[in-house]
Design a protein around this motif. Structure first.
Motif, short mmCIF file in Angstrom:
data_model
loop_
_atom_site.label_atom_id
_atom_site.label_comp_id
_atom_site.label_asym_id
_atom_site.label_seq_id
_atom_site.Cartn_x
_atom_site.Cartn_y
_atom_site.Cartn_z
N ALA A 1 0.85 -1.20 0.00
CA ALA A 1 0.00 0.00 0.00
C ALA A 1 0.88 1.24 0.00
CB ALA A 1 -0.91 0.00 1.22
N VAL A 2 0.88 1.99 -1.11
CA VAL A 2 1.75 3.16 -1.28
C VAL A 2 0.92 4.43 -1.19
CG1 VAL A 2 3.45 4.30 -2.75
CG2 VAL A 2 3.25 1.80 -2.78
N GLN A 3 1.38 5.37 -0.37
CA GLN A 3 0.66 6.63 -0.19
C GLN A 3 1.64 7.80 -0.29
OE1 GLN A 3 -1.01 7.36 3.71
NE2 GLN A 3 -2.67 8.60 2.87
N GLY A 4 1.41 8.72 -1.23
CA GLY A 4 2.24 9.90 -1.38
C GLY A 4 1.70 11.05 -0.57
N VAL A 5 2.39 11.42 0.51
CA VAL A 5 1.91 12.48 1.41
C VAL A 5 2.99 13.52 1.71
CG1 VAL A 5 0.13 11.07 2.52
CG2 VAL A 5 2.47 11.02 3.41
N GLY A 6 4.17 13.38 1.11
CA GLY A 6 5.26 14.31 1.38
C GLY A 6 6.38 13.67 2.19
N SER A 7 7.61 14.11 1.93
CA SER A 7 8.77 13.53 2.59
C SER A 7 8.72 13.67 4.11
CB SER A 7 10.05 14.17 2.06
OG SER A 7 10.26 13.85 0.70
N SER A 8 8.40 14.87 4.58
CA SER A 8 8.37 15.11 6.02
C SER A 8 7.38 14.18 6.72
CB SER A 8 8.02 16.57 6.32
OG SER A 8 9.02 17.43 5.83
N ALA A 9 6.23 13.98 6.10
CA ALA A 9 5.22 13.09 6.67
C ALA A 9 5.71 11.64 6.68
CB ALA A 9 3.91 13.20 5.90
N GLY A 10 6.45 11.25 5.65
CA GLY A 10 6.99 9.89 5.59
C GLY A 10 8.03 9.65 6.66
N ILE A 11 8.89 10.65 6.88
CA ILE A 11 9.92 10.54 7.92
C ILE A 11 9.26 10.45 9.30
CG2 ILE A 11 11.82 11.77 9.04
CD1 ILE A 11 12.40 13.01 6.21
N LYS B 1 9.26 7.37 12.36
CA LYS B 1 9.65 7.65 13.74
C LYS B 1 8.53 7.26 14.71
CE LYS B 1 12.14 11.36 14.58
NZ LYS B 1 12.61 12.77 14.62
N LYS B 2 7.28 7.44 14.27
CA LYS B 2 6.13 7.11 15.12
C LYS B 2 5.64 5.68 14.92
CE LYS B 2 4.44 11.89 14.97
NZ LYS B 2 3.37 12.80 14.47
N GLU B 3 6.32 4.95 14.02
CA GLU B 3 5.95 3.57 13.69
C GLU B 3 4.52 3.47 13.17
OE1 GLU B 3 6.91 0.93 16.91
OE2 GLU B 3 8.93 1.80 17.17
N ALA B 4 4.14 4.49 12.36
CA ALA B 4 2.82 4.50 11.76
C ALA B 4 2.81 3.89 10.37
CB ALA B 4 2.29 5.94 11.69
N ALA B 5 3.97 3.50 9.86
CA ALA B 5 4.10 2.85 8.55
C ALA B 5 5.29 1.90 8.60
CB ALA B 5 4.28 3.88 7.45
N ASP B 6 5.32 0.94 7.66
CA ASP B 6 6.45 0.01 7.61
C ASP B 6 7.67 0.66 6.97
OD1 ASP B 6 5.06 -2.31 8.68
OD2 ASP B 6 3.93 -2.31 6.81
N ILE B 7 7.44 1.41 5.88
CA ILE B 7 8.52 2.02 5.10
C ILE B 7 8.15 3.46 4.81
CG2 ILE B 7 9.88 1.92 2.97
CD1 ILE B 7 9.06 -1.08 2.78
N PHE C 1 16.42 9.64 -3.89
CA PHE C 1 15.17 8.97 -3.54
C PHE C 1 15.54 7.94 -2.47
CE2 PHE C 1 12.22 9.40 -7.51
CZ PHE C 1 12.15 10.77 -7.28
N MET C 2 14.92 8.05 -1.32
CA MET C 2 15.30 7.19 -0.19
C MET C 2 14.11 6.45 0.40
SD MET C 2 17.66 10.12 1.61
CE MET C 2 18.28 9.09 2.92
N MET C 3 14.41 5.27 0.96
CA MET C 3 13.45 4.55 1.78
C MET C 3 13.98 4.54 3.21
SD MET C 3 12.08 1.29 -0.42
CE MET C 3 10.61 1.47 -1.43
N LEU C 4 13.06 4.66 4.18
CA LEU C 4 13.42 4.68 5.59
C LEU C 4 12.62 3.62 6.33
CD1 LEU C 4 12.59 7.85 4.56
CD2 LEU C 4 13.96 8.36 6.56
N PHE C 5 13.24 3.05 7.35
CA PHE C 5 12.55 2.03 8.14
C PHE C 5 13.30 1.80 9.45
CE2 PHE C 5 15.44 0.23 5.04
CZ PHE C 5 16.25 -0.60 5.79
N ASP D 1 17.72 17.25 13.08
CA ASP D 1 16.75 16.93 14.13
C ASP D 1 15.85 15.75 13.77
OD1 ASP D 1 15.34 18.23 12.18
OD2 ASP D 1 14.23 19.54 13.54
N GLU D 2 15.96 15.27 12.52
CA GLU D 2 15.16 14.12 12.09
C GLU D 2 15.95 12.81 12.16
OE1 GLU D 2 12.22 16.08 8.71
OE2 GLU D 2 14.28 15.57 8.17
N ILE D 3 17.26 12.94 12.29
CA ILE D 3 18.11 11.74 12.31
C ILE D 3 17.91 11.00 13.62
CG2 ILE D 3 20.49 10.90 12.30
CD1 ILE D 3 21.17 13.27 10.48
#
Length: 274
Positions: A54-64, A68-74, A234-238, A84-86
């Motif tokens: 399930a892919v959702q485009g909502v913006g980089s900041s929202a993805g990061i 951090k909040k464990e609201a998504a897998d990737i 283009f990065m993936m975070l997890f 401050d995001e690291i």
């Protein structure tokens, strides 16, 4: 003997079981990255019927933030993380490189802008196309929303920021038109001869005209050689410790030869080319 109602109940129960049996991997973040990840997800799911991506485009900041909040897998980001995001728990993987293209209406005769001209356009100091060799038309300047990785990378590269109370903030003209996605930039510019905007190079098509920057056209070859300078990752975070096997397998697919080949075909620079 089975009745029709009993048979239908059995079919519906089977369908419900199959839906529930599918593993769902949630991927959220950059709208630019989602453009190619949606294609990768479809190809992956075709080969792995037990997994739904399930892919959702909502913006980089929202993805990061989601990771951090464990609201998504990737998460997906089209910019590097701020200090401050690291987070030591968050792993980042670069899956591709992309350019940011300045785009105008196809009927606009202007074909090149310099860094100084772009800076003045977004600061509001240049507001008519005749100031950059074009027709006597007022400019309609388009930007992205604050959470956009494209906006962050564009403003950072162009020097369109300022420091306030120790924070880096946008310094563009507050009268620019702000939209939420690459698609909205493209749609607006394609329908308005006054407009100028910026968007993912991989999302550019023949509905708009991409401008050369400092004399260098925004082609994949010029981006790969380093001649075209407006680029970003283009990065993936997890979170490695929280990553479920199906999500880990999808990331491995994206960085595999098959996944990278799709990235190549879509007009981005695959990491195996670096």
């Amino acid at each position: 003997m089975l009745t029709r109602a009993t048979t239908l109940c059995a079919i519906f129960a089977s369908l419900a079981f199959n839906v529930q049996a599918k593993q769902t991997v949630t991927v959220t973040g950059s709208t630019s990255v989602s453009h190619v990840v949606e294609v990768l997800a479809e190809n992956y799911s075709n080969a792995h019927q037990e997994t739904f991506i399930a892919v959702q485009g909502v913006g980089s900041s929202a993805g990061i933030a989601a990771i951090k909040k464990e609201a998504a897998d990737i998460g997906m980001s089209s910019r590097y993380l701020n200090a401050d995001e690291i987070n030591p728990d968050v792993t980042t993987v670069t899956i591709a490189h992309d350019g940011i293209a300045l785009v105008v209406n196809k009927d606009n005769p202007v074909s090149n802008l310099t860094r100084e001209q772009v800076s003045k356009i977004y600061h509001g100091e240049i507001n008519n196309w005749n100031q950059v060799g074009g027709p006597d038309l007022k400019m309609a300047v388009v930007s992205r929303e604050n959470a956009s990785g494209s906006r962050f990378s564009f403003e950072d590269f162009m020097g369109l920021t300022q420091q306030i109370a120790g924070q880096t903030v946008s310094d563009i003209n507050p009268q620019v038109l702000v939209v939420n996605t690459n698609g909205m930039v493209k749609s607006l510019v394609s329908r308005n001869v006054h407009a100028i905007g910026y968007m993912s190079l991989g999302s550019v098509d023949d509905s708009v005209k991409a401008l050369a920057f400092d004399g260098v056209p925004p082609t994949l070859e010029n981006l790969e050689s380093g001649k075209y300078k407006i680029s970003r990752p283009f990065m993936m975070l997890f979170k490695e410790k929280k990553l479920k096997p199906s999500a880990k397998d999808f990331i491995q697919y994206v960085t595999s030869e098959d996944g990278q080949a799709i990235i190549d075909q879509r007009g981005y620079i695959a990491v195996h080319n670096q």
